[in-house]
Motif scaffolding. Structure first.
Motif, short mmCIF file in Angstrom:
data_model
loop_
_atom_site.label_atom_id
_atom_site.label_comp_id
_atom_site.label_asym_id
_atom_site.label_seq_id
_atom_site.Cartn_x
_atom_site.Cartn_y
_atom_site.Cartn_z
N ALA A 624 0.82 -1.22 0.00
CA ALA A 624 0.00 0.00 0.00
C ALA A 624 0.85 1.26 0.00
CB ALA A 624 -0.94 -0.02 1.21
N HIS A 625 2.06 1.19 0.59
CA HIS A 625 2.88 2.40 0.68
C HIS A 625 3.41 2.84 -0.68
CE1 HIS A 625 6.11 -0.54 0.44
NE2 HIS A 625 6.97 0.43 0.27
N LEU A 626 3.31 1.98 -1.69
CA LEU A 626 3.74 2.36 -3.03
C LEU A 626 2.62 3.02 -3.83
CD1 LEU A 626 5.90 -0.73 -4.11
CD2 LEU A 626 6.66 1.46 -3.18
N LEU A 627 1.43 3.10 -3.24
CA LEU A 627 0.29 3.68 -3.95
C LEU A 627 -0.34 4.80 -3.12
CD1 LEU A 627 -1.43 0.52 -5.47
CD2 LEU A 627 -0.12 2.26 -6.66
N THR A 628 0.49 5.60 -2.48
CA THR A 628 -0.01 6.76 -1.73
C THR A 628 0.28 8.04 -2.51
OG1 THR A 628 2.05 7.13 -0.51
CG2 THR A 628 0.47 5.56 0.43
N ARG A 629 -0.36 9.12 -2.09
CA ARG A 629 -0.16 10.42 -2.75
C ARG A 629 1.31 10.82 -2.72
NH1 ARG A 629 -3.61 13.14 0.08
NH2 ARG A 629 -2.09 13.74 1.66
N GLU A 630 1.96 10.61 -1.58
CA GLU A 630 3.37 10.98 -1.46
C GLU A 630 4.25 10.11 -2.35
OE1 GLU A 630 1.22 12.04 2.33
OE2 GLU A 630 1.30 10.33 0.96
N ALA A 631 3.91 8.81 -2.45
CA ALA A 631 4.70 7.92 -3.29
C ALA A 631 4.59 8.29 -4.76
CB ALA A 631 4.26 6.47 -3.07
N VAL A 632 3.37 8.54 -5.23
CA VAL A 632 3.17 8.90 -6.64
C VAL A 632 3.83 10.24 -6.96
CG1 VAL A 632 1.45 9.45 -8.39
CG2 VAL A 632 1.08 7.51 -6.85
N ALA A 633 3.78 11.16 -6.00
CA ALA A 633 4.47 12.44 -6.20
C ALA A 633 5.97 12.22 -6.35
CB ALA A 633 4.18 13.38 -5.03
N LEU A 634 6.52 11.28 -5.59
CA LEU A 634 7.94 10.96 -5.72
C LEU A 634 8.23 10.39 -7.11
CD1 LEU A 634 10.82 10.41 -4.59
CD2 LEU A 634 9.94 8.19 -3.80
N TYR A 635 7.39 9.46 -7.58
CA TYR A 635 7.62 8.88 -8.91
C TYR A 635 7.63 9.96 -9.99
CZ TYR A 635 5.84 4.81 -6.30
OH TYR A 635 5.61 3.84 -5.36
N LEU A 636 6.65 10.83 -9.92
CA LEU A 636 6.56 11.89 -10.93
C LEU A 636 7.75 12.84 -10.86
CD1 LEU A 636 2.73 12.59 -10.65
CD2 LEU A 636 3.92 11.77 -12.70
N SER A 637 8.27 13.05 -9.66
CA SER A 637 9.41 13.95 -9.52
C SER A 637 10.68 13.37 -10.13
CB SER A 637 9.66 14.28 -8.05
OG SER A 637 10.21 13.16 -7.36
N ARG A 638 10.71 12.04 -10.27
CA ARG A 638 11.91 11.40 -10.79
C ARG A 638 11.88 11.19 -12.30
NH1 ARG A 638 12.84 13.16 -6.42
NH2 ARG A 638 14.26 12.23 -4.90
N VAL A 639 10.80 11.58 -12.98
CA VAL A 639 10.76 11.52 -14.44
C VAL A 639 10.79 12.94 -15.00
CG1 VAL A 639 9.52 9.33 -14.47
CG2 VAL A 639 8.23 11.47 -14.54
N SER A 640 11.20 13.02 -16.23
CA SER A 640 11.32 14.33 -16.89
C SER A 640 9.97 15.03 -16.95
CB SER A 640 11.86 14.12 -18.31
OG SER A 640 11.74 15.30 -19.06
N LYS A 641 9.98 16.33 -16.68
CA LYS A 641 8.74 17.11 -16.74
C LYS A 641 8.27 17.32 -18.17
CE LYS A 641 9.01 19.65 -12.39
NZ LYS A 641 8.95 20.99 -11.75
N ASP A 642 9.16 17.14 -19.12
CA ASP A 642 8.78 17.37 -20.52
C ASP A 642 8.07 16.17 -21.12
OD1 ASP A 642 9.91 19.90 -20.44
OD2 ASP A 642 11.90 19.13 -20.96
#
Length: 745
Positions: A624-642
């Motif tokens: 469950a800890h891999l599917l929280t708001r904070e976790a998804v925000a982390l994933y998105l922060s680690r991929v290119s914004k473009d």
């Protein structure tokens, strides 16, 4: 006569004080509630650091049982070495204050990040530093209070065991309150703060009970309680019996919990029911009028044990929900039967603390056997069925079965084996799995009913059912390895070498000419295969959850793959060309980072990856800890914004995880796409070529997701406005309910 007169005087003084048993009952009740509130709270805090593994709860449970044993040992020594109640109260009060120095508790950082090669040792160390002192002290409450109650001179002071029922009622309340109230309504900081306030209140109540006892003249009552009619010569045999009767249900508790948590999720919602039934068995057997007698439980239990052993095999075809209830029922009746024998053999109050100490020792050994020892000596999960068989051997012997019944047992057992083999090997019968299920289930019940009153015969029948089920399993004969994170099996089937973790396929590789063609969930036809196949830009690609490394063969020139895997066994097998060659042939220089995917991703630079796949299954239990708001925000922060894309593989038999992700994306304001892939009619019949899957794609902007428009099946995923999961809130029951509703629609 002097003893009786003094005892009557104590009773009159106690009554004159206007007190009943309620101060002692309330104190025992509160202490038990606190004890069982903090257990899921601690495990909830530790689980995200160890990949959401179900074994986190098992090891945590052993830690708490060990601390409980320490508390009982302390109570035993204090009540036997220190005769003065005044001194006992003083010592206990001082220790309560000293233990409070670690409150409000949090997971210590003294031991650093978890070590994937020794996760159990790290977890035990964190427990010992973070919460063990106050937990051990309040664990001593039940035996100490009962020892003090025996000195009050009340009419029932000679038998204070009924206070144990109040203790277990508090335990049930604490366990139920955490997943239903505390976890969904309060953040972790508030939870630990509330627990600390409860600890302070308990300290005052404990000292108050001690003061009440100090004011009573109970010297004679103590002398009377010290008398024990049991012969000294038989005490060691009795002590071993107590430990054994506590060992088996404790081991069963861990086994049932692991079985359930492995298939659904590692969360308090699923940890609590087995433990609540385990505790409820103590309430039943220590009640003045038990609602279920030991004899009744011993009569029902063999049937449930036989069916439970039968359902362990996936070839049985038993629906998962029905299987859960069967295993919970078997645990409850087995616990009542064993604990009932334990309660019937309880000693006089002079040995009360010794009784609880040895009962706690058996519980610790049973839990430690499953959580710590078994993974080192067995490669598969055998401890649970072994304990189901062992509990039958502990039951009182009613009579020996005659030759006719033994021949009947042998005949039915042979029939069961032949039926199972026929369904597995004769093609026309394979279409009649439901018929096979009902036939073998009825056979199992007939077997255990015929021999239910003979412990040896019933154990033999149960063992037969287990062997038949295991032999007919699709993974029978597979090479298996077991570690902290579960059992990993590798076997060749239908022209593929497959890896199975728990009950979930982790990947497969063809043994022939198409060895480097990704298969199962990652084949070119699937959502993940489409995205990886179309991703041609140079740069870094990250995959959380290695499996057999299937997606490695989508690597293009200029792309650098990094795999994040928490299980060292999976990492070693995927890297070994003798087992699987995806990595060694397609990305021989790919980095493999051991550790929890979320924790290790934190160390990566912002915007480091062009493509990030989250595929961290632990059987069908998605952490469950891999599917929280904070976790998804982390994933998105680690991929290119473009142009960076995050893929989440959310296939699950029990929960609507796509709905969970949609709510998170809605709160974060990020666009999302969903594809529910089902292999088309007429596709390759080999189940390993391609598999159905549900995948969600996220990005910082719509432009990044535009490249998916050229592929089939992707649709906009919009939030329904429900509450998103966070590090402080998750709703497993809600996700299960959403899945049921979706299936009905």
């Amino acid at each position: 006569m002097t003893h009786i007169a003094s005892d009557d005087l104590s009773a009159r003084r106690y009554s004159a004080a206007g007190l009943g048993a309620w101060p002692f009952v309330a104190t025992v009740f509160l202490s038990a509630a606190l004890v069982f509130l903090v257990q899921p709270m601690f495990a909830r805090m530790a689980t995200p650091l160890l990949g959401g593994s179900p074994n986190v709860w098992n090891v945590s449970l052993v830690c708490f049982q060990a601390a409980l044993l320490a508390g009982y040992a302390y109570a035993h020594l204090l009540s036997h070495l220190v005769k003065s109640v005044r001194t006992q109260v003083t010592v206990h009060g001082a220790l309560l204050m000293a233990a409070a120095l670690v409150l409000p508790f949090e997971l210590t950082g003294m031991l650093g990040a978890p070590d994937p090669s020794r996760p159990a040792a790290w977890l035990i160390g964190v427990f010992a530093i973070s919460i063990a002192p106050p937990f051990a002290i309040i664990s001593a409450t039940a035996p100490l209070i009962q020892s003090w109650y025996a000195r009050t001179g009340r009419a029932d002071a000679h038998d204070p065991y009924h206070l144990y029922a109040a203790s277990n009622a508090g335990s049930l309340l604490g366990l139920a309150a955490y997943p239903l109230l505390l976890e969904p309504l309060a953040p972790l900081a508030m939870q630990t703060g509330a627990w600390s306030l409860g600890y302070g209140l308990l300290a005052l109540m404990l000292v108050g009970c001690g003061v009440v006892v100090m004011r009573l003249n109970t010297g004679a009552a103590v002398q009377m309680a010290a008398a024990d009619p049991a012969p000294v010569a038989g005490r060691w045999r009795q002590r071993l019996w107590w430990v054994t009767l506590a060992f088996v249900p404790s081991s069963l508790l861990v086994g049932v919990t692991t079985h359930i948590a492995t298939d659904v999720a590692s969360a308090p919602f699923l940890w609590a029911p087995p433990l609540m039934l385990y505790i409820a068995s103590f309430i039943v057997v220590f009640a003045k009028r038990p609602p279920i007698s030991t004899a009744q439980a011993a009569m029902i239990m063999p049937l449930l044990v036989g069916v439970a052993l039968f359902t362990l095999s996936k070839s049985s075809g038993v629906p998962t929900l029905l299987s859960f209830f069967v295993h919970l029922g078997a645990l409850f009746m087995a616990a009542i039967a064993c604990h009932g024998l334990l309660a019937a053999d309880r000693p006089a109050t002079g040995r009360l603390t010794e009784f609880y100490l040895l009962m706690s020792l058996g519980g610790v050994l049973g839990g430690a056997f499953n959580a710590l020892l078994v993974p080192l000596i067995f490669t598969t999960v055998v401890e649970y069925p072994l304990m189901l068989i062992a509990v039958l051997l502990l039951m009182p012997q009613a009579y020996w079965t005659g030759p006719r019944k033994l021949w009947a047992l042998a005949g039915v057992a042979v029939f069961a084996g032949l039926a199972a083999l026929a369904v597995r090997s004769v093609p026309p019968l394979m279409a009649y799995e439901n018929f096979s299920f009902f036939t073998l289930l009825i056979t199992a019940m007939v077997i255990v009913y015929l021999v239910r009153q003979s412990r040896l015969a019933s154990a033999a029948a149960a063992a037969c059912l287990w062997v038949v089920g295991a032999a007919s399993s699709p993974m029978a004969g597979a090479n298996a390895e077991r570690g902290f994170f579960g059992v990993v099996k590798v076997q060749e089937q239908d022209g593929y070498r497959v890896m199975v973790h728990g009950t979930t396929l982790h990947g497969a590789q063809a043994l022939g000419a198409n060895a480097l063609r990704p298969s199962t969930y990652y084949s070119p036809e699937t959502p993940m295969g489409e995205v990886f196949g179309a991703h041609t830009a140079p740069g870094r690609v990250a995959v959380v959850g290695l499996g057999v490394g299937s997606v490695a063969c989508y690597a293009k020139p200029g792309q650098h793959y990094t795999f994040f895997e928490i299980d060292p066994i999976v990492a070693r097998l995927a890297s070994d060309p003798e087992s699987f060659t995806y990595l060694s042939e397609c990305t021989p220089h790919a980095a493999i980072v051991l550790g929890d995917g979320r924790l290790t991703l934190v160390d990566e630079p912002v915007g480091a990856f062009n493509l990030l796949l989250i595929d961290a299954f632990s059987s069908d239990s998605v952490p469950a800890h891999l599917l929280t708001r904070e976790a998804v925000a982390l994933y998105l922060s680690r991929v290119s914004k473009d142009d960076g894309i995050v893929l989440l593989h959310v296939s699950n038999r029990y929960m609507a995880l796509a709905t969970v992700v949609s709510r998170i994306a809605g709160e974060l304001g990020m666009p999302a796409r969903l594809q529910f892939y089902i292999p088309p009619v007429g596709a390759d019949a080999n189940k390993y070529v391609t598999r159905a899957s549900v995948v969600v794609a996220l990005a910082h902007n719509e432009a990044a997701l535009a490249r998916l428009e050229g592929t089939r099946g992707w649709q906009v995923l919009a939030s329904d406005g429900g509450r998103a999961w966070s590090d402080d809130y998750s709703n497993i029951p809600g996700a299960i309910w959403d899945r049921l509703v979706n299936d009905l629609d």
